[in-house]
Design a protein around this motif. Structure first.
Motif, PDB file in Angstrom:
ATOM      1  N   ASN A 124       0.764  -1.455  -0.123  1.00 23.81           N
ATOM      2  CA  ASN A 124       0.557  -0.472   0.255  1.00 23.81           C
ATOM      3  C   ASN A 124       0.624   0.952   0.154  1.00 23.81           C
ATOM      4  N   GLU A 125       2.486   1.115  -0.140  1.00 27.98           N
ATOM      5  CA  GLU A 125       3.068   2.095  -0.044  1.00 27.98           C
ATOM      6  C   GLU A 125       3.365   3.142  -1.926  1.00 27.98           C
ATOM      7  N   GLY A 126       3.791   2.086  -2.297  1.00 30.98           N
ATOM      8  CA  GLY A 126       3.551   2.298  -3.491  1.00 30.98           C
ATOM      9  C   GLY A 126       5.032   2.198  -3.606  1.00 30.98           C
ATOM     10  N   PHE A 127       5.572   1.899  -2.967  1.00 29.63           N
ATOM     11  CA  PHE A 127       7.448   1.330  -4.025  1.00 29.63           C
ATOM     12  C   PHE A 127       7.127   0.004  -4.292  1.00 29.63           C
ATOM     13  N   MET A 128       7.578  -0.805  -5.249  1.00 32.47           N
ATOM     14  CA  MET A 128       6.668  -1.655  -5.905  1.00 32.47           C
ATOM     15  C   MET A 128       8.584  -1.872  -7.044  1.00 32.47           C
ATOM     16  N   PRO A 129       9.761  -2.570  -6.817  1.00 28.46           N
ATOM     17  CA  PRO A 129      10.776  -2.716  -7.003  1.00 28.46           C
ATOM     18  C   PRO A 129      10.439  -3.899  -7.852  1.00 28.46           C
ATOM     19  N   ALA A 130      11.389  -2.882  -9.112  1.00 27.24           N
ATOM     20  CA  ALA A 130      11.685  -4.638  -9.732  1.00 27.24           C
ATOM     21  C   ALA A 130      12.571  -5.730 -10.395  1.00 27.24           C
ATOM     22  N   THR A 131      13.498  -4.717  -9.855  1.00 27.47           N
ATOM     23  CA  THR A 131      15.054  -5.715 -10.126  1.00 27.47           C
ATOM     24  C   THR A 131      15.708  -5.578  -8.561  1.00 27.47           C
ATOM     25  N   LEU A 132      17.048  -5.973  -8.054  1.00 31.26           N
ATOM     26  CA  LEU A 132      18.032  -6.197  -7.387  1.00 31.26           C
ATOM     27  C   LEU A 132      18.606  -4.492  -6.920  1.00 31.26           C
ATOM     28  N   GLU A 133      18.453  -4.841  -8.246  1.00 30.76           N
ATOM     29  CA  GLU A 133      18.955  -2.848  -8.164  1.00 30.76           C
ATOM     30  C   GLU A 133      18.750  -1.736  -7.570  1.00 30.76           C
ATOM     31  N   ASP A 134      16.515  -1.660  -7.280  1.00 31.63           N
ATOM     32  CA  ASP A 134      16.099  -1.311  -7.668  1.00 31.63           C
ATOM     33  C   ASP A 134      15.439  -1.248  -5.687  1.00 31.63           C
ATOM     34  N   LEU A 135      16.840  -1.848  -4.793  1.00 30.53           N
ATOM     35  CA  LEU A 135      16.618  -2.083  -3.523  1.00 30.53           C
ATOM     36  C   LEU A 135      18.034  -1.223  -2.884  1.00 30.53           C
ATOM     37  N   LYS A 136      18.300  -1.076  -3.750  1.00 29.75           N
ATOM     38  CA  LYS A 136      19.569   0.214  -3.563  1.00 29.75           C
ATOM     39  C   LYS A 136      19.217   1.074  -2.485  1.00 29.75           C
ATOM     40  N   GLY A 137      19.927   1.060  -1.862  1.00 23.05           N
ATOM     41  CA  GLY A 137      19.692   2.629  -0.659  1.00 23.05           C
ATOM     42  C   GLY A 137      18.877   2.084  -0.202  1.00 23.05           C
ATOM     43  N   LYS A 138      17.947   1.211   0.167  1.00 16.61           N
ATOM     44  CA  LYS A 138      16.751   0.535   0.895  1.00 16.61           C
ATOM     45  C   LYS A 138      16.825  -0.530   2.287  1.00 16.61           C
ATOM     46  N   ARG A 139      16.312  -0.779   2.976  1.00 18.58           N
ATOM     47  CA  ARG A 139      16.756  -2.131   3.992  1.00 18.58           C
ATOM     48  C   ARG A 139      15.789  -2.935   3.762  1.00 18.58           C
ATOM     49  N   VAL A 140      16.582  -4.198   3.364  1.00 15.14           N
ATOM     50  CA  VAL A 140      15.845  -4.771   2.718  1.00 15.14           C
ATOM     51  C   VAL A 140      16.404  -6.491   4.154  1.00 15.14           C
ATOM     52  N   ALA A 141      14.878  -7.386   4.561  1.00 15.61           N
ATOM     53  CA  ALA A 141      15.583  -8.353   5.282  1.00 15.61           C
ATOM     54  C   ALA A 141      15.693  -9.676   4.510  1.00 15.61           C
ATOM     55  N   VAL A 142      16.443 -10.495   5.179  1.00 15.25           N
ATOM     56  CA  VAL A 142      16.889 -12.038   4.363  1.00 15.25           C
ATOM     57  C   VAL A 142      16.626 -12.831   5.623  1.00 15.25           C
ATOM     58  N   GLN A 143      16.731 -14.106   5.347  1.00 16.67           N
ATOM     59  CA  GLN A 143      17.212 -15.541   6.092  1.00 16.67           C
ATOM     60  C   GLN A 143      18.795 -15.194   5.955  1.00 16.67           C
ATOM     61  N   LEU A 144      19.560 -15.535   7.138  1.00 15.10           N
ATOM     62  CA  LEU A 144      20.304 -15.871   7.148  1.00 15.10           C
ATOM     63  C   LEU A 144      21.113 -17.050   6.103  1.00 15.10           C
ATOM     64  N   GLY A 145      22.315 -16.741   5.394  1.00 16.87           N
ATOM     65  CA  GLY A 145      23.135 -17.866   4.845  1.00 16.87           C
ATOM     66  C   GLY A 145      21.846 -18.603   4.202  1.00 16.87           C
ATOM     67  N   THR A 146      20.741 -17.892   3.105  1.00 15.71           N
ATOM     68  CA  THR A 146      20.142 -18.370   2.326  1.00 15.71           C
ATOM     69  C   THR A 146      20.891 -17.949   0.828  1.00 15.71           C
ATOM     70  N   THR A 147      20.114 -18.277  -0.138  1.00 17.00           N
ATOM     71  CA  THR A 147      20.486 -17.337  -1.660  1.00 17.00           C
ATOM     72  C   THR A 147      19.951 -16.098  -1.795  1.00 17.00           C
ATOM     73  N   GLY A 148      18.900 -15.851  -0.772  1.00 20.18           N
ATOM     74  CA  GLY A 148      18.392 -14.002  -0.976  1.00 20.18           C
ATOM     75  C   GLY A 148      19.376 -13.637  -0.171  1.00 20.18           C
ATOM     76  N   ASP A 149      19.994 -14.220   0.507  1.00 19.13           N
ATOM     77  CA  ASP A 149      21.037 -13.270   1.895  1.00 19.13           C
ATOM     78  C   ASP A 149      22.418 -13.065   0.810  1.00 19.13           C
ATOM     79  N   LEU A 150      22.665 -14.230   0.210  1.00 18.33           N
ATOM     80  CA  LEU A 150      23.642 -13.894  -0.783  1.00 18.33           C
ATOM     81  C   LEU A 150      23.522 -13.094  -2.259  1.00 18.33           C
ATOM     82  N   VAL A 151      22.098 -13.772  -2.925  1.00 17.91           N
ATOM     83  CA  VAL A 151      22.312 -12.324  -3.614  1.00 17.91           C
ATOM     84  C   VAL A 151      21.970 -10.603  -3.401  1.00 17.91           C
ATOM     85  N   VAL A 152      21.283 -10.180  -2.318  1.00 17.60           N
ATOM     86  CA  VAL A 152      21.259  -9.177  -1.593  1.00 17.60           C
ATOM     87  C   VAL A 152      22.951  -8.912  -1.491  1.00 17.60           C
TER      88      VAL A 152
END
Length: 249
Positions: A124-152
């Motif tokens: 509901n906030e209008g922030f709709m990142p389409a790529t990982l690059e769109d997350l630059k400057g943002k705070r991102v949560a991941v699970q420790l040791g997962t692929t999500g952790d690795l890619v960000v």
């Protein structure tokens, strides 16, 4: 003293060599797997406080083929490989992506699932990142040791917050302490269905493959697991996919 030390080391080595073999598993009467059950529909705790899911059904099939009971050990994701290497568990069945780094320390079964990553945000906030690059400057949560952790973590401009459980990552997103969560696509779809306040803004094609973790050098058990998984592909596997993934679409 040196002789006693040498004997002690030899016993440890022998114990390591034979721990988790098919003969030992059958003798003890149970197959012990490690998983981290906050990863629906692969593994999660249901309303009866049972650990269930796609991966658990596969593990149960392996145990059934061995003629033993299935014992499930609940561990943090980043503790699974150490637990396998120290003979606390026989297998890792936890939606674990096969990577070169992991394959240096454990063996993997043939791949049993293809996966990608997803970006989840508040809807509901209008922030709709389409790529990982769109997350630059943002705070991102991941699970420790997962692929999500690795890619960000590969993108220095992203402020990464790591958690032992995905549920904690989503709690941070709900409480607006992070801007997004990056995690596996199927799991993202399951969470979004449960919590409509979240949306999947993008799917990141990472071409991942999940495998079952086996202790390095335990060839007999690895071959047995590969046989069971191969046989599942011939029919029951499709039924498992329909059972656990149709509802997340």
């Amino acid at each position: 003293m040196k002789k006693w030390v040498a004997l002690f080391v030899a016993v440890l080595i022998i114990g390591t060599i034979f721990s988790g073999t098919l003969a030992e598993i059958k003798e003890r009467g149970k197959l012990i797997i490690g998983t981290e059950p906050t990863f629906p529909p692969f593994e999660y705790v249901n309303e009866k406080n049972e650990i269930v899911g796609f991966d658990i059904d596969i593990a149960q099939k392996i145990a059934d083929e061995l003629g033993v009971e299935l014992e499930i050990v609940n561990l943090p994701f980043d503790s699974l490989i150490p637990a396998l290497m120290s003979d606390k568990i026989d297998l890792i069945v936890a939606g674990m992506t096969i990577t070169e780094e992991r394959a240096k320390v454990i063996d993997f079964s043939i791949p049993y699932f293809n996966a990608n990553q997803a970006i989840v945000v508040r809807g509901n906030e209008g922030f709709m990142p389409a790529t990982l690059e769109d997350l630059k400057g943002k705070r991102v949560a991941v699970q420790l040791g997962t692929t999500g952790d690795l890619v960000v973590s590969d993108i220095k401009e992203i402020m990464v917050t790591r958690f032992q459980k995905f549920t904690d990552a989503f709690l941070e997103l709900q409480n607006k302490r992070v801007d997004a969560v990056v995690l596996d696509e199927a799991v993202a779809n399951a969470y979004v269905k449960t919590f409509p306040k979240f949306v999947v803004s993008a799917i990141i094609d990472t071409g991942e493959k999940y495998g079952i973790g086996v202790k390095k050098g335990n060839t007999e058990l690895l071959e047995f697991v590969n046989t069971v998984v191969s046989n599942l592909f011939k029919s029951p596997y499709d039924l498992l996919v329909e059972k656990w993934f149709e509802e997340t679409k």
